[in-house]
Design a protein around this motif. Sequence first.
Motif, PDB file in Angstrom:
ATOM      1  N   TRP A  85     -14.921  15.384 -28.231  1.00 58.83           N
ATOM      2  CA  TRP A  85     -13.341  15.698 -28.063  1.00 58.83           C
ATOM      3  C   TRP A  85     -12.925  15.988 -29.035  1.00 58.83           C
ATOM      4  O   TRP A  85     -11.365  16.480 -29.009  1.00 58.83           O
ATOM      5  N   GLY A  86     -13.235  15.988 -30.311  1.00 58.15           N
ATOM      6  CA  GLY A  86     -12.822  16.700 -31.506  1.00 58.15           C
ATOM      7  C   GLY A  86     -12.087  15.678 -32.595  1.00 58.15           C
ATOM      8  O   GLY A  86     -11.028  16.196 -33.175  1.00 58.15           O
ATOM      9  N   PHE A  87     -12.251  14.302 -32.178  1.00 58.39           N
ATOM     10  CA  PHE A  87     -11.428  13.489 -32.797  1.00 58.39           C
ATOM     11  C   PHE A  87     -11.741  13.346 -34.457  1.00 58.39           C
ATOM     12  O   PHE A  87     -12.957  13.922 -34.561  1.00 58.39           O
ATOM     13  N   ALA A  88     -11.069  13.031 -35.220  1.00 54.68           N
ATOM     14  CA  ALA A  88     -11.368  12.852 -36.591  1.00 54.68           C
ATOM     15  C   ALA A  88     -12.501  11.800 -37.129  1.00 54.68           C
ATOM     16  O   ALA A  88     -12.697  10.988 -36.310  1.00 54.68           O
ATOM     17  N   ASP A  89     -13.104  11.929 -38.020  1.00 53.84           N
ATOM     18  CA  ASP A  89     -14.348  11.124 -38.270  1.00 53.84           C
ATOM     19  C   ASP A  89     -14.107   9.850 -38.523  1.00 53.84           C
ATOM     20  O   ASP A  89     -14.741   9.042 -37.755  1.00 53.84           O
ATOM     21  N   GLU A  90     -12.910   9.410 -38.794  1.00 53.40           N
ATOM     22  CA  GLU A  90     -12.635   7.800 -39.175  1.00 53.40           C
ATOM     23  C   GLU A  90     -12.453   7.276 -37.758  1.00 53.40           C
ATOM     24  O   GLU A  90     -12.972   6.107 -37.503  1.00 53.40           O
ATOM     25  N   LEU A  91     -12.018   7.886 -36.874  1.00 50.60           N
ATOM     26  CA  LEU A  91     -11.853   7.376 -35.279  1.00 50.60           C
ATOM     27  C   LEU A  91     -13.330   7.422 -34.642  1.00 50.60           C
ATOM     28  O   LEU A  91     -13.370   6.417 -34.128  1.00 50.60           O
ATOM     29  N   THR A  92     -13.970   8.557 -34.883  1.00 47.32           N
ATOM     30  CA  THR A  92     -15.332   8.699 -34.121  1.00 47.32           C
ATOM     31  C   THR A  92     -16.127   7.454 -34.508  1.00 47.32           C
ATOM     32  O   THR A  92     -17.280   7.353 -34.064  1.00 47.32           O
ATOM     33  N   GLN A  93     -16.066   6.927 -35.836  1.00 49.11           N
ATOM     34  CA  GLN A  93     -17.109   5.746 -36.252  1.00 49.11           C
ATOM     35  C   GLN A  93     -16.633   4.484 -35.834  1.00 49.11           C
ATOM     36  O   GLN A  93     -17.412   3.431 -35.811  1.00 49.11           O
ATOM     37  N   VAL A  94     -15.312   4.407 -35.084  1.00 42.87           N
ATOM     38  CA  VAL A  94     -14.914   3.048 -34.575  1.00 42.87           C
ATOM     39  C   VAL A  94     -15.654   2.356 -33.739  1.00 42.87           C
ATOM     40  O   VAL A  94     -16.224   1.212 -33.860  1.00 42.87           O
ATOM     41  N   PRO A  95     -16.436   3.160 -32.624  1.00 47.29           N
ATOM     42  CA  PRO A  95     -17.305   2.616 -31.738  1.00 47.29           C
ATOM     43  C   PRO A  95     -18.643   1.827 -32.347  1.00 47.29           C
ATOM     44  O   PRO A  95     -18.996   1.058 -32.000  1.00 47.29           O
ATOM     45  N   LEU A  96     -19.022   2.639 -33.330  1.00 44.06           N
ATOM     46  CA  LEU A  96     -20.291   2.460 -33.973  1.00 44.06           C
ATOM     47  C   LEU A  96     -20.241   1.086 -34.865  1.00 44.06           C
ATOM     48  O   LEU A  96     -20.944  -0.005 -34.998  1.00 44.06           O
ATOM     49  N   LEU A  97     -18.683   0.722 -35.494  1.00 44.54           N
ATOM     50  CA  LEU A  97     -18.719  -0.161 -36.615  1.00 44.54           C
ATOM     51  C   LEU A  97     -17.893  -1.474 -35.929  1.00 44.54           C
ATOM     52  O   LEU A  97     -17.682  -2.426 -36.719  1.00 44.54           O
ATOM     53  N   ALA A  98     -17.463  -1.476 -34.655  1.00 38.04           N
ATOM     54  CA  ALA A  98     -16.686  -2.390 -34.179  1.00 38.04           C
ATOM     55  C   ALA A  98     -17.159  -3.873 -34.164  1.00 38.04           C
ATOM     56  O   ALA A  98     -16.393  -4.850 -34.352  1.00 38.04           O
ATOM     57  N   GLU A  99     -18.443  -3.832 -34.177  1.00 38.65           N
ATOM     58  CA  GLU A  99     -19.052  -5.056 -34.143  1.00 38.65           C
ATOM     59  C   GLU A  99     -20.153  -5.256 -35.137  1.00 38.65           C
ATOM     60  O   GLU A  99     -21.060  -6.354 -35.112  1.00 38.65           O
ATOM     61  N   ALA A 100     -20.172  -4.394 -36.170  1.00 40.38           N
ATOM     62  CA  ALA A 100     -20.960  -4.411 -37.408  1.00 40.38           C
ATOM     63  C   ALA A 100     -20.451  -5.278 -38.426  1.00 40.38           C
ATOM     64  O   ALA A 100     -19.900  -4.753 -39.337  1.00 40.38           O
ATOM     65  N   TRP A 101     -20.275  -6.641 -37.958  1.00 36.83           N
ATOM     66  CA  TRP A 101     -19.587  -7.384 -38.683  1.00 36.83           C
ATOM     67  C   TRP A 101     -19.815  -7.429 -40.255  1.00 36.83           C
ATOM     68  O   TRP A 101     -18.552  -7.693 -40.900  1.00 36.83           O
ATOM     69  N   HIS A 102     -20.875  -7.187 -40.694  1.00 35.03           N
ATOM     70  CA  HIS A 102     -21.036  -7.158 -42.149  1.00 35.03           C
ATOM     71  C   HIS A 102     -21.099  -5.956 -42.848  1.00 35.03           C
ATOM     72  O   HIS A 102     -21.515  -5.824 -43.884  1.00 35.03           O
ATOM     73  N   TYR A 103     -20.664  -4.852 -42.279  1.00 34.25           N
ATOM     74  CA  TYR A 103     -20.498  -3.434 -42.706  1.00 34.25           C
ATOM     75  C   TYR A 103     -19.411  -3.617 -43.714  1.00 34.25           C
ATOM     76  O   TYR A 103     -18.178  -3.925 -43.465  1.00 34.25           O
ATOM     77  N   ASP A 104     -19.561  -2.980 -45.064  1.00 35.27           N
ATOM     78  CA  ASP A 104     -18.436  -2.692 -45.814  1.00 35.27           C
ATOM     79  C   ASP A 104     -18.198  -1.161 -46.158  1.00 35.27           C
ATOM     80  O   ASP A 104     -18.839  -0.473 -46.595  1.00 35.27           O
ATOM     81  N   SER A 105     -16.784  -0.896 -45.750  1.00 38.22           N
ATOM     82  CA  SER A 105     -16.486   0.322 -45.751  1.00 38.22           C
ATOM     83  C   SER A 105     -15.850   0.726 -46.984  1.00 38.22           C
ATOM     84  O   SER A 105     -15.443   2.004 -47.386  1.00 38.22           O
ATOM     85  N   GLY A 106     -15.721  -0.312 -48.106  1.00 36.52           N
ATOM     86  CA  GLY A 106     -15.196  -0.025 -49.356  1.00 36.52           C
ATOM     87  C   GLY A 106     -13.947  -0.943 -49.543  1.00 36.52           C
ATOM     88  O   GLY A 106     -13.743  -1.788 -48.602  1.00 36.52           O
ATOM     89  N   PRO A 107     -13.500  -0.600 -50.907  1.00 34.16           N
ATOM     90  CA  PRO A 107     -12.185  -1.820 -50.944  1.00 34.16           C
ATOM     91  C   PRO A 107     -11.063  -1.524 -50.116  1.00 34.16           C
ATOM     92  O   PRO A 107     -10.282  -2.561 -50.089  1.00 34.16           O
ATOM     93  N   GLU A 108     -10.778  -0.467 -49.624  1.00 30.49           N
ATOM     94  CA  GLU A 108      -9.512  -0.263 -48.843  1.00 30.49           C
ATOM     95  C   GLU A 108      -9.616  -0.580 -47.302  1.00 30.49           C
ATOM     96  O   GLU A 108     -10.883  -0.111 -46.687  1.00 30.49           O
ATOM     97  N   LEU A 109      -8.830  -1.199 -46.569  1.00 27.62           N
ATOM     98  CA  LEU A 109      -8.533  -1.421 -45.101  1.00 27.62           C
ATOM     99  C   LEU A 109      -8.887  -0.018 -44.315  1.00 27.62           C
ATOM    100  O   LEU A 109      -8.284   1.132 -44.686  1.00 27.62           O
ATOM    101  N   THR A 110      -9.668  -0.136 -43.424  1.00 29.93           N
ATOM    102  CA  THR A 110      -9.932   1.109 -42.606  1.00 29.93           C
ATOM    103  C   THR A 110      -9.492   0.791 -41.233  1.00 29.93           C
ATOM    104  O   THR A 110      -9.566  -0.175 -40.763  1.00 29.93           O
ATOM    105  N   LEU A 111      -9.563   2.017 -40.383  1.00 28.95           N
ATOM    106  CA  LEU A 111      -9.557   1.625 -38.975  1.00 28.95           C
ATOM    107  C   LEU A 111     -10.440   0.899 -38.279  1.00 28.95           C
ATOM    108  O   LEU A 111     -10.311   0.013 -37.636  1.00 28.95           O
ATOM    109  N   SER A 112     -11.757   1.136 -38.625  1.00 30.73           N
ATOM    110  CA  SER A 112     -12.873   0.130 -38.215  1.00 30.73           C
ATOM    111  C   SER A 112     -12.698  -1.256 -38.660  1.00 30.73           C
ATOM    112  O   SER A 112     -13.069  -2.274 -37.872  1.00 30.73           O
TER     113      SER A 112
END
Length: 434
Positions: free
Chosen positions: A346-373
């Motif tokens: 559908w052409g959504f931005a990368d940060e939004l397309t990663q949300v379904p992948l990371l929604a229950e990846a409890w121990h994934y660390d995206s970095g120091p800043e809060l993200t959509l995921s």
Amino acid sequence: MLKRLLKKAGRPAGPRRKPAATLTPRPVTLTELQQLIPIRNLPEEELRAFSLNQTTETYGAGSILFETGTSEDTVLYLLNGTVTMILGENQEYEVVAGSAKSRFPLSHGDAHKATAVAKSDVEVLRVSARVMHKNLVLDDDRLSRPENWDVPAWVRKTTLYQAFCQYLTDEETKLPMLPDIAVRLRRAIDRDDIGIAEAARIVQLDASVAARLIQVANSPLYLAARPVTNCLEAVNRLGLKATCNLVMSLCLKDLFQCRDPRLRKRMQRIWRDGLHLSALTYVLAKDNRWPDPEEALLAGLTCEIGAIPFLVFVSDFPRDHYTEEDLDRTLKAVLGPVGHYLLKTWGFADELTQVPLLAEAWHYDSGPELTLSDLVMLSKLHHCMEQGQRDQVPMISAIPAGQKLRDGRLSPEYSLKVLHEAKTEIQETLALLR
């Protein structure tokens, strides 16, 4: 490869750890490894090899396993005994071996936000923190091919999964499409040369969406002094980006449709759960001063968007070729990669397309800043606590996303307090999206 991840660490020394009186180190078993999250997702042959040469660690009652503010590159799983996790003054909880909570590591391996004290003699397994991210693929090229998806071997062998993968890779596959108004508005805003008036004209092409957008602009969520009376005023109040995200959200409901009555009920249940999750995400985003809470709301709604193409496919698939267990497990396995695939299409931005992948990846660390995921993940965790399902998710203090909350208060009691105080706002958000 596994030996590099599940590293055989020496037993930490120091006066804060005491020898156990009733437990002795022993080899860990394959059965135990298959219960631990996310280790259990590793290939069985790797788990079996690891179980042959790794021993547990044992400590006596009163031992401090780690302290608030310290950092490690390993994580601990509790296999025997009870550990008290101290979050701060008058804030603590217990983890008991054998409970659902003990399937998760006691912390995520970075800077600890709690102190872990052995309440009894305990037995723990120490592994590298890097195992938390193993098999989590975010590369778009790899994710475009189902053979690269992180799916349990049991699911891969089912006729239902194999047929769905063939369907998804078929060049004639017809994926669900966004309503025209949503596509036109996003494309116009992406050009960066659209004004408020042009955006309002696009929204007005769908009278029902325009009416609901006016309702949103007049809701208590925006604390307006005077009501808006037309679409132009609504877009002006909300802003272009918020308008685009809200229009997307308002249009998604129509996509959760299915011809099969049995599967239609399942689809509608997923939509209702998504509504509640999106409301929680919106409230958490505002509470943590996220610059675009409407974007967070959209992220919550699209978290399980991957259910749409899968259940539409199943509605035309012979019932005698799969069981209800096949359906449940396959749906859970494909939600992330298919949701990512669909949002990318559908052409959504990368940060939004990663949300379904990371929604229950409890121990994934995206970095120091809060993200959509992070926001969606925290909303899922809050939702489970709200429903009394705390044992099905890790403690908020034990996941990287929890460390990024604005005020740093990580106790379950505080989480439920946030939900209680935001109950009215959550209900108002839900009312606008139904």
